[in-house]
Design a protein around this motif. Structure first.
Motif, mmCIF file in Angstrom:
data_model
loop_
_atom_site.group_PDB
_atom_site.id
_atom_site.type_symbol
_atom_site.label_atom_id
_atom_site.label_comp_id
_atom_site.label_asym_id
_atom_site.label_seq_id
_atom_site.Cartn_x
_atom_site.Cartn_y
_atom_site.Cartn_z
ATOM 1 N N ARG A 92 0.864 -1.098 -0.002
ATOM 2 C CA ARG A 92 -0.161 -0.079 0.012
ATOM 3 C C ARG A 92 0.865 1.319 -0.055
ATOM 4 N N THR A 93 0.403 2.420 -0.637
ATOM 5 C CA THR A 93 1.018 3.570 -0.791
ATOM 6 C C THR A 93 0.347 4.573 -0.179
ATOM 7 N N TYR A 94 0.894 5.432 0.197
ATOM 8 C CA TYR A 94 0.281 6.729 0.733
ATOM 9 C C TYR A 94 0.611 8.128 0.134
ATOM 10 N N LYS A 95 -0.268 8.960 0.299
ATOM 11 C CA LYS A 95 0.088 10.421 -0.378
ATOM 12 C C LYS A 95 0.765 11.107 0.696
ATOM 13 N N VAL A 96 1.606 12.020 0.262
ATOM 14 C CA VAL A 96 2.754 12.832 1.014
ATOM 15 C C VAL A 96 2.637 13.913 0.539
ATOM 16 N N LYS A 97 2.653 15.088 1.859
ATOM 17 C CA LYS A 97 2.868 16.334 1.705
ATOM 18 C C LYS A 97 3.968 16.850 2.793
ATOM 19 N N ILE A 98 4.447 17.993 2.250
ATOM 20 C CA ILE A 98 5.489 18.603 3.137
ATOM 21 C C ILE A 98 4.920 19.984 3.580
ATOM 22 N N GLN A 99 4.877 19.954 4.860
ATOM 23 C CA GLN A 99 4.079 21.256 5.329
ATOM 24 C C GLN A 99 4.705 21.636 6.613
ATOM 25 N N ASP A 100 4.727 22.638 6.930
ATOM 26 C CA ASP A 100 5.008 23.185 8.233
ATOM 27 C C ASP A 100 6.465 22.440 8.544
ATOM 28 N N ALA A 101 7.451 22.443 7.694
ATOM 29 C CA ALA A 101 8.723 21.691 7.948
ATOM 30 C C ALA A 101 8.309 20.103 8.484
#
Ligand code: FES
Length: 108
Positions: A92-101
């Protein structure tokens, strides 16, 4: 059909360098984040073939794969699809985001 997002911060962005992988637990979920060629990916970290922790495997940054430490199946980080036997089922893969370091993944 409704898809609910549930973003969870797993680590500081700075703590995961290029070519590095790290494992995290969230409830029952065992998740791995990996940074390959500057991009962060998140997958389940238990191999789909048998019980092995892929966070202890070997990343090929150029091919963006992780190789299982037990029987050496390689999985694409982007879609979790195995590239070599004996594993047959994708991670299974997951969505990733970079936010607030931080690095966040959507476990919803
Ligand atoms: S446990 Fe990963 S390939 Fe067998």
């Amino acid at each position: 059909m409704t898809f609910l997002e549930e973003w969870v911060r797993v680590c500081d962005d700075k703590s995961l360098g290029n070519g590095e992988m790290a494992g995290f637990d969230h409830g029952e979920k065992k998740i791995m984040v990996a940074r390959a060629a500057g991009k962060v990916y998140a997958t389940d970290r238990i191999c789909t073939h048998a019980f092995a922790d892929l966070a202890n495997g070997i990343m090929n940054e150029e091919e963006r794969t992780v190789t299982c430490p037990l029987h050496l199946s390689a999985f694409k980080l982007e879609d979790g699809v195995p590239q070599s036997p004996p594993a047959e089922n994708p991670l299974r893969t997951y969505k990733v985001k970079i936010q607030d370091a931080g690095i966040y993944i959507d476990i919803g």
